[in-house]
Design a protein around this motif. Sequence first.
Motif, PDB file in Angstrom:
ATOM      1  N   UNK A   1      40.360  49.623 -16.988  1.00  0.00           N
ATOM      2  CA  UNK A   1      41.265  48.823 -17.800  1.00  0.00           C
ATOM      3  C   UNK A   1      42.527  48.462 -17.011  1.00  0.00           C
ATOM      4  N   UNK A   2      42.950  49.363 -16.140  1.00  0.00           N
ATOM      5  CA  UNK A   2      44.138  49.101 -15.316  1.00  0.00           C
ATOM      6  C   UNK A   2      43.911  47.928 -14.373  1.00  0.00           C
ATOM      7  N   UNK A   3      42.739  47.905 -13.733  1.00  0.00           N
ATOM      8  CA  UNK A   3      42.427  46.818 -12.815  1.00  0.00           C
ATOM      9  C   UNK A   3      42.127  45.529 -13.572  1.00  0.00           C
ATOM     10  N   UNK A   4      41.487  45.666 -14.733  1.00  0.00           N
ATOM     11  CA  UNK A   4      41.123  44.482 -15.520  1.00  0.00           C
ATOM     12  C   UNK A   4      42.341  43.801 -16.140  1.00  0.00           C
ATOM     13  N   UNK A   5      43.464  44.507 -16.210  1.00  0.00           N
ATOM     14  CA  UNK A   5      44.650  43.959 -16.867  1.00  0.00           C
ATOM     15  C   UNK A   5      45.121  42.656 -16.227  1.00  0.00           C
ATOM     16  N   UNK A   6      44.900  42.505 -14.917  1.00  0.00           N
ATOM     17  CA  UNK A   6      45.323  41.265 -14.255  1.00  0.00           C
ATOM     18  C   UNK A   6      44.122  40.416 -13.857  1.00  0.00           C
ATOM     19  N   UNK A   7      42.998  40.601 -14.570  1.00  0.00           N
ATOM     20  CA  UNK A   7      41.757  39.910 -14.201  1.00  0.00           C
ATOM     21  C   UNK A   7      41.910  38.398 -14.187  1.00  0.00           C
ATOM     22  N   UNK A   8      42.789  37.871 -15.024  1.00  0.00           N
ATOM     23  CA  UNK A   8      42.931  36.414 -15.087  1.00  0.00           C
ATOM     24  C   UNK A   8      43.408  35.817 -13.770  1.00  0.00           C
ATOM     25  N   UNK A   9      43.986  36.636 -12.889  1.00  0.00           N
ATOM     26  CA  UNK A   9      44.479  36.136 -11.608  1.00  0.00           C
ATOM     27  C   UNK A   9      43.377  36.042 -10.556  1.00  0.00           C
ATOM     28  N   UNK A  10      42.234  36.724 -10.801  1.00  0.00           N
ATOM     29  CA  UNK A  10      41.163  36.713  -9.803  1.00  0.00           C
ATOM     30  C   UNK A  10      39.772  36.513 -10.386  1.00  0.00           C
ATOM     31  N   UNK A  11      39.698  36.256 -11.703  1.00  0.00           N
ATOM     32  CA  UNK A  11      38.396  36.128 -12.345  1.00  0.00           C
ATOM     33  C   UNK A  11      38.385  34.956 -13.309  1.00  0.00           C
ATOM     34  N   UNK A  12      37.356  34.126 -13.213  1.00  0.00           N
ATOM     35  CA  UNK A  12      37.134  33.037 -14.167  1.00  0.00           C
ATOM     36  C   UNK A  12      35.900  33.368 -15.003  1.00  0.00           C
ATOM     37  N   UNK A  13      36.112  33.601 -16.294  1.00  0.00           N
ATOM     38  CA  UNK A  13      34.997  33.917 -17.180  1.00  0.00           C
ATOM     39  C   UNK A  13      34.132  32.679 -17.415  1.00  0.00           C
TER      40      UNK A  13
END
Length: 358
Positions: free
Chosen positions: A313-325
């Motif tokens: 969850x800690x790493x996923x918190x900034x997922x929008x900066x490196x992941x496009x769903x």
Amino acid sequence: MTYACILTDQQDITKQRLAHVERPPLAEGQARLRLQNFALTANNVTYASTGFVIGYWQFFPSGIEGAGIVPVWGTAQVTESRAPHLPVGTRLYGFYPMAEELVLTPQADSAGVYLDQTPHRAELPQVYNTYVEVQTTKPETEHLRALLQPLLATSYLLFDWLIDNACFGAQQIIIGSASSKTGLGLCKFLAEPVDRRYRIIGLTSAANHGFVESLGACDHTLTYDQVEALEKIPSIYVDMAGNASVKSRLHHHLGENVKYSAAVGTSHWDQFAAPSDLPGAKPRFFFAPSQIAKRRADWGPGVIEGQITQAWKRIAADASTWLDLRAHCGLQAALTVYGDLARGDAQPRDGHVITLVD
């Protein structure tokens, strides 16, 4: 009555087809679940390419000679139940077949947690037989869970294993296929300790070099063509791709400085070959459930699981900066997405989720 599933050619894992199979009747104590969503990543290609070596074909046998069902992570809902403790409507996150439904023989383990007791899965690692109740939530949250929880769990267990072994005395940790989500997660976890004494080196393709470098998780990023530029100091190689040529060049370049060589994934399955006569430490598969079992023995049940949850969850918190769903509808779409992943045509920023609706 039938349901749809995707069958994979066990001799050529790029070949898949949509099939309809007979729906089995429910026995006493069983429940039928309908899949609602699941993620597709390079991890699923690894499941297929190591299906016989590690045993992933055993989880959901197709009953058809030469055809296997690739496992996926996702969420399903109970649509029929003869298990009194698992009512219709319950939604469970866990390990499923690439199909529309699955029959479980659930045993309550703790509040909201169930273990599948289906006989052919009895000897398989518990982490894959564990299903956790989830509440209705936002689609994006569910998609991130399906995509990132299993991958970043592996990343964190790799990190924990390295720390547990004092990084085998290495001064640099080299992550192959650092653009993969598991590789990226490991880089991020390795970067967290403020007193670390190792450097983090990301290896990736020329096409993905800019992506990896922009994330700032590695101290240095090299392309596969630059393996011979690696500094000759005590090193660990964590191989997410399984590219035999890269592995051989790295071992021959670093020689006895390779203190440990861990094979994690085989996204480059078509370039994988059993290593032989490599200088330095001989490559070994890293099996995440083994580290879970060790930590459960060290600390007791629930501790490592809690750490994994906090970590992903800690790493996923900034997922929008490196992941496009990228959400896709229907099993037919899964054929296309999986094909791109198996051929290495997927983009590192993309996170693919398949949703199944009636």
